[in-house]
Design a protein around this motif. Structure first.
Motif, PDB file in Angstrom:
ATOM      1  N   CYS A 150     -95.427  16.783  -9.939  1.00  0.00           N
ATOM      2  CA  CYS A 150     -96.405  15.801  -9.684  1.00  0.00           C
ATOM      3  C   CYS A 150     -95.620  14.607  -9.502  1.00  0.00           C
ATOM      4  O   CYS A 150     -95.239  13.970 -10.534  1.00  0.00           O
ATOM      5  CB  CYS A 150     -97.657  15.897 -10.712  1.00  0.00           C
ATOM      6  SG  CYS A 150     -98.504  17.084 -10.792  1.00  0.00           S
ATOM      7  N   LEU A 151     -95.221  13.999  -8.255  1.00  0.00           N
ATOM      8  CA  LEU A 151     -94.398  12.767  -8.294  1.00  0.00           C
ATOM      9  C   LEU A 151     -95.454  11.739  -7.839  1.00  0.00           C
ATOM     10  O   LEU A 151     -96.005  11.418  -6.763  1.00  0.00           O
ATOM     11  CB  LEU A 151     -93.438  13.061  -6.875  1.00  0.00           C
ATOM     12  CG  LEU A 151     -92.117  12.240  -7.036  1.00  0.00           C
ATOM     13  CD1 LEU A 151     -91.413  12.210  -8.225  1.00  0.00           C
ATOM     14  CD2 LEU A 151     -91.589  12.523  -5.607  1.00  0.00           C
ATOM     15  N   ASP A 152     -95.609  10.826  -8.782  1.00  0.00           N
ATOM     16  CA  ASP A 152     -96.404   9.693  -8.588  1.00  0.00           C
ATOM     17  C   ASP A 152     -95.768   8.412  -7.949  1.00  0.00           C
ATOM     18  O   ASP A 152     -96.219   7.582  -7.389  1.00  0.00           O
ATOM     19  CB  ASP A 152     -96.923   9.299 -10.009  1.00  0.00           C
ATOM     20  CG  ASP A 152     -97.886  10.320 -10.642  1.00  0.00           C
ATOM     21  OD1 ASP A 152     -98.382  11.060  -9.844  1.00  0.00           O
ATOM     22  OD2 ASP A 152     -98.036  10.214 -11.760  1.00  0.00           O
ATOM     23  N   ARG A 153     -94.459   8.314  -8.303  1.00  0.00           N
ATOM     24  CA  ARG A 153     -93.630   7.260  -7.799  1.00  0.00           C
ATOM     25  C   ARG A 153     -92.438   7.755  -7.490  1.00  0.00           C
ATOM     26  O   ARG A 153     -91.517   8.563  -8.219  1.00  0.00           O
ATOM     27  CB  ARG A 153     -93.911   5.905  -8.882  1.00  0.00           C
ATOM     28  CG  ARG A 153     -93.180   6.480  -9.966  1.00  0.00           C
ATOM     29  CD  ARG A 153     -93.122   5.536 -11.048  1.00  0.00           C
ATOM     30  NE  ARG A 153     -92.684   5.988 -12.458  1.00  0.00           N
ATOM     31  CZ  ARG A 153     -93.186   6.732 -13.215  1.00  0.00           C
ATOM     32  NH1 ARG A 153     -94.462   7.307 -12.932  1.00  0.00           N
ATOM     33  NH2 ARG A 153     -92.713   7.201 -14.060  1.00  0.00           N
ATOM     34  N   LEU A 154     -91.667   6.989  -6.609  1.00  0.00           N
ATOM     35  CA  LEU A 154     -90.252   7.305  -6.319  1.00  0.00           C
ATOM     36  C   LEU A 154     -89.752   5.942  -5.669  1.00  0.00           C
ATOM     37  O   LEU A 154     -90.095   5.534  -4.606  1.00  0.00           O
ATOM     38  CB  LEU A 154     -89.839   8.409  -5.321  1.00  0.00           C
ATOM     39  CG  LEU A 154     -88.372   8.742  -5.066  1.00  0.00           C
ATOM     40  CD1 LEU A 154     -87.647   9.270  -6.461  1.00  0.00           C
ATOM     41  CD2 LEU A 154     -88.263   9.633  -3.928  1.00  0.00           C
ATOM     42  N   GLY A 155     -88.803   5.183  -6.443  1.00  0.00           N
ATOM     43  CA  GLY A 155     -88.348   3.794  -5.866  1.00  0.00           C
ATOM     44  C   GLY A 155     -87.658   3.716  -4.713  1.00  0.00           C
ATOM     45  O   GLY A 155     -87.086   4.669  -4.224  1.00  0.00           O
ATOM     46  N   PRO A 156     -87.490   2.553  -4.000  1.00  0.00           N
ATOM     47  CA  PRO A 156     -86.596   2.607  -2.882  1.00  0.00           C
ATOM     48  C   PRO A 156     -85.164   2.982  -3.357  1.00  0.00           C
ATOM     49  O   PRO A 156     -84.469   2.533  -4.298  1.00  0.00           O
ATOM     50  CB  PRO A 156     -86.667   0.726  -2.867  1.00  0.00           C
ATOM     51  CG  PRO A 156     -87.915   0.545  -3.442  1.00  0.00           C
ATOM     52  CD  PRO A 156     -88.002   1.305  -4.653  1.00  0.00           C
ATOM     53  N   GLY A 157     -84.420   3.809  -2.387  1.00  0.00           N
ATOM     54  CA  GLY A 157     -83.307   4.103  -2.623  1.00  0.00           C
ATOM     55  C   GLY A 157     -83.137   5.488  -3.373  1.00  0.00           C
ATOM     56  O   GLY A 157     -82.067   5.886  -3.362  1.00  0.00           O
ATOM     57  N   ALA A 158     -84.311   5.752  -4.157  1.00  0.00           N
ATOM     58  CA  ALA A 158     -84.173   6.672  -4.902  1.00  0.00           C
ATOM     59  C   ALA A 158     -84.231   8.216  -4.229  1.00  0.00           C
ATOM     60  O   ALA A 158     -84.297   9.553  -4.899  1.00  0.00           O
ATOM     61  CB  ALA A 158     -85.288   6.775  -6.141  1.00  0.00           C
ATOM     62  N   GLY A 159     -84.672   8.415  -3.066  1.00  0.00           N
ATOM     63  CA  GLY A 159     -84.700   9.542  -2.327  1.00  0.00           C
ATOM     64  C   GLY A 159     -83.546  10.527  -2.164  1.00  0.00           C
ATOM     65  O   GLY A 159     -83.482  11.827  -2.437  1.00  0.00           O
ATOM     66  N   GLU A 160     -82.228   9.818  -2.347  1.00  0.00           N
ATOM     67  CA  GLU A 160     -81.127  10.637  -2.395  1.00  0.00           C
ATOM     68  C   GLU A 160     -80.926  11.506  -3.488  1.00  0.00           C
ATOM     69  O   GLU A 160     -80.725  12.612  -3.342  1.00  0.00           O
ATOM     70  CB  GLU A 160     -79.864   9.710  -2.176  1.00  0.00           C
ATOM     71  CG  GLU A 160     -78.394  10.620  -2.254  1.00  0.00           C
ATOM     72  CD  GLU A 160     -77.321   9.678  -1.873  1.00  0.00           C
ATOM     73  OE1 GLU A 160     -76.313  10.034  -1.819  1.00  0.00           O
ATOM     74  OE2 GLU A 160     -77.636   8.474  -1.651  1.00  0.00           O
ATOM     75  N   GLY A 161     -81.423  11.135  -4.738  1.00  0.00           N
ATOM     76  CA  GLY A 161     -81.131  11.922  -5.863  1.00  0.00           C
ATOM     77  C   GLY A 161     -82.243  12.922  -5.902  1.00  0.00           C
ATOM     78  O   GLY A 161     -82.172  14.053  -6.204  1.00  0.00           O
TER      79      GLY A 161
END
Length: 688
Positions: A206-217
């Motif tokens: 359940c992914l409620d948030r993912l900050g800018p630039g965090a998609g690579e991880g």
């Protein structure tokens, strides 16, 4: 937004050992809350040592594998340092902390691995570890048999609510871990850790948030899961949207398409998350190829009545699945088993006459014959069927079929309450309604088509540099595209008035295609071009229809020759706030919405990933069936080279649009290209 943790992620194995299999636990809290947490640990059967330390601790903190901090946020950094000094390597912080770097800094300075702050805790069924500070942990009472599902959340009581729901279905969850506000451990860290757990087959997120630039991880963690053979089911909301130019419709679906391309199976609700996770856990237990995923999109539908089969077939077609006729040999073998009025095509309609005491014993061999058909990849049962011997017997029959079937079996009906214990014990997880089941089956087929492990990503190649100034970049775009293998091809004329278009048509070979252009120089979204224009009267009529349909968004028209036997695509590149540079392709104009056709990859990439993009496009698949001579190898190479150009773009916000791109027997042919940057005024967003 939580303060980010240190740059280097914690190693997976120590995380898993410290959090999910500790031999000793220390509860650090003011009395009496520490006693409540310790009592809960003992009550649910944790076999390790449980100790308590009243905060503030006098002297050296007692040594343990895992510390549970039930402390005010202001005391947490000091408690982390004290725990690390005593040799404790990991801990869980329950109280929410303000958005500052103090807990993360304490972890970075000491090497401490922290879950939280603001974590609802965790439940680990193998260790019978229930670590939490609040009442929702009571949902773990009566932990059931271990399943292969690990659930990750980002705060709140979602995890315990889903654990309760799973228990109602007589199904356990292996691990439930709440990351809280992620001062040190983030969801991607936990995903990588769970990939080292042999008993975890499915990771539900359940992914409620993912900050800018965090998609690579996150994408890196998905790649690890694919390589480890773990299914990842993801419900995501709150991922940062790009506040910058992007193709119409791309901003709202870019995260779904990117995560799907990386191997995540996206869902749209908590119920669907649980449904899909339990289903995958069930099918992955039985040694089927692809971890229980369907090998392709060909579905056999079996019903006890015609209407349900027709509805299921329509839904399968809507979601891109195929319902092919069964092989003649299969139909012939079915004939002596089924009633005379039954249909042995596809859908297979066994009719209510099959479900009488006299004929019921023929039902299992009929199921087996359909499952053995070589032209079928999955079995779809939109009903749990009537049974003359009671619901429990009917459920046992379906569980037995699920276990012996060489293909995955999907049930698109909830079943009666007395069937649930049988389904749970047998590892069969129905999905509650037919429409959701068909949609999920299509997603699983798409996931299987990606393959494992993922192809290696390409490093950015050196090439012609983009000019930093947008106007200079637009002037250089034809040269840059040519260097990437995309040459502007075919005669094309633009105009606004009927007279200008008639004059332009005189210089072009017939027949013609007329496209409505928006203020940015591209095709008006959702408005299909009009083709097969052969004279001036037809041109005037086509212009009139487009004017009527386009409304205020119309800025002009583009006219080009019509090339029969070609496929028109739209290719775009932009920088996403979360995932970085991305390249997308799909059918252009109205067809993009009708076909729901969009394939996206993070840039740059190589030809193997470009081939996978083309394979995911429904428009390309349809065109390939109509014309096997389409040259997709050359198109894949061109897409890969273009991805390097997109990856090297120097602007924080930009949109590079190639439209239309025509595919034929020689490869891609580019008719127009445009570049928009975040700093452009509307009148500067023209084509090149």
């Amino acid at each position: 937004m939580a303060a980010p943790g240190p740059a280097n992620p914690a190693q997976p194995e120590p995380i898993l050992s410290a959090l999910l299999a500790p031999r000793s636990v220390l509860v650090v809290a003011p009395a009496p809350s520490g006693g409540l947490i310790a009592d809960r640990l003992r009550r649910f059967g944790f076999a390790g040592t449980v100790a308590e330390a009243a905060w503030p601790v006098a002297g050296v903190m007692p040594r343990a594998d895992l510390a549970l901090f039930d402390l005010p946020a202001a005391d947490l950094p000091a408690a982390i340092r004290a725990a690390a000094a005593s040799g404790i390597a990991a801990g869980i912080a329950f109280a929410a902390a303000p958005a500052n770097r103090a807990p993360a800094s304490a972890c970075a300075a000491t090497g401490f691995v922290l879950l939280g702050p603001g974590s609802a805790g965790l439940v680990s069924a193998p260790a019978r570890l229930v670590a939490g500070a609040n009442d929702p942990v009571e949902a773990a009472e009566g932990l059931g048999p271990d399943s292969g599902v690990a659930l990750l959340t980002q705060g709140g009581r979602t995890g315990m609510a889903l654990l309760r729901a799973a228990r109602k279905r007589r199904w356990g969850l292996r691990h439930v871990i709440d990351a809280g506000t992620e001062a040190r451990l983030a969801v991607p860290d936990l995903m990588r850790a769970l990939c080292t757990d042999a008993g975890t087959r499915v990771i539900a997120v359940c992914l409620d948030r993912l900050g800018p630039g965090a998609g690579e991880g996150l994408c890196a963690a998905l790649a690890v899961a694919r390589a480890a053979g773990k299914h990842v089911v993801m419900l995501h909301a709150g991922i940062a949207e790009p506040d910058r130019p992007a193709p119409d419709g791309l901003a709202r679906c870019v995260r779904e398409a990117i995560l799907a391309a990386e191997g995540a199976i996206g869902v749209e609700s908590h119920r669907e998350l649980l449904d899909v996770a339990l289903y995958l856990d069930g099918v992955s237990r039985h040694g089927l190829p692809h971890g229980g995923l369907p090998a392709g999109r060909r579905v056999a539908i079996i019903t006890g009545g015609g209407g349900g089969g027709v509805i299921a077939a329509d839904l399968c077609g809507h979601y891109g699945l195929e319902v092919p006729p069964l092989a003649p040999e299969t139909r012939e073998a079915l004939r002596p088993l089924v009633p005379a009025i039954a249909s042995t095509g596809n859908p297979v309609d066994l009719t209510p006459e099959m479900f009488t005491e006299k004929t019921y014993d023929r039902f299992p061999p009929a199921l087996d014959l359909v499952a053995a058909d070589p032209g079928v990849d999955a079995i779809f049962l939109p009903t749990t069927f009537n049974t003359p011997r009671g619901n429990v017997v009917g459920a046992e029959l379906l569980v037995a079929f699920h276990r012996r079937s060489p293909k995955p079996v999907m049930i698109g009906a909830p079943g009666s309450p007395d069937m649930q214990p049988v389904f749970g014990a047998g590892g069969l997880a129905p999905i509650a309604d037919t429409a959701t089941a068909a949609k999920v089956l299509a997603k699983l087929a798409a996931r299987a088509a990606l393959g494992d492990p993922p192809p290696p990503r390409a490093a950015l190649l050196a090439g012609d540099a983009w000019p930093a100034a947008p106007d200079e970049a637009r002037a250089a775009l034809p040269r840059l595209l040519a260097g990437a293998g995309w040459t502007l091809d075919l005669p094309r004329r633009t105009g606004t008035s009927a007279a200008a278009l008639r004059e332009a048509a005189g210089a072009l070979p017939l027949p013609l295609v007329l496209t409505a252009l928006g203020v940015d120089g591209g095709a008006v979204p959702g408005l299909a071009p009009i083709d097969d224009i052969c004279d001036a009267a037809e041109l005037d009529a086509a212009r009139g229809r487009l004017v009527e349909r386009a409304g205020a968004g119309l800025a002009g028209f583009a006219l080009r020759p019509d090339l029969p036997g070609t496929l028109s695509l739209r290719v775009t590149g932009h920088r996403d706030a979360t995932f970085g540079p991305v390249l997308a392709l799909g059918a252009g104009g109205l067809h993009a919405r009708v076909l729901d056709d969009l394939a996206i990859e993070r840039a740059p990439f190589g030809a193997a990933i470009a081939q996978a993009m083309l394979a995911r496009s429904r428009a390309v698949a349809h065109a390939r069936r109509m014309n096997r001579a389409l040259c997709l190898d050359a198109t894949a190479e061109a897409l890969a080279r273009l991805s390097h150009l997109v990856g090297a773009a120097p602007w924080a916000g930009f949109l590079l649009r190639l439209e239309p791109v025509l595919l034929d027997t020689e490869g891609p042919r580019l008719l127009d290209a445009a570049l928009v940057t975040a700093t452009d005024a509307p009148d500067q967003r023209g084509t090149c």
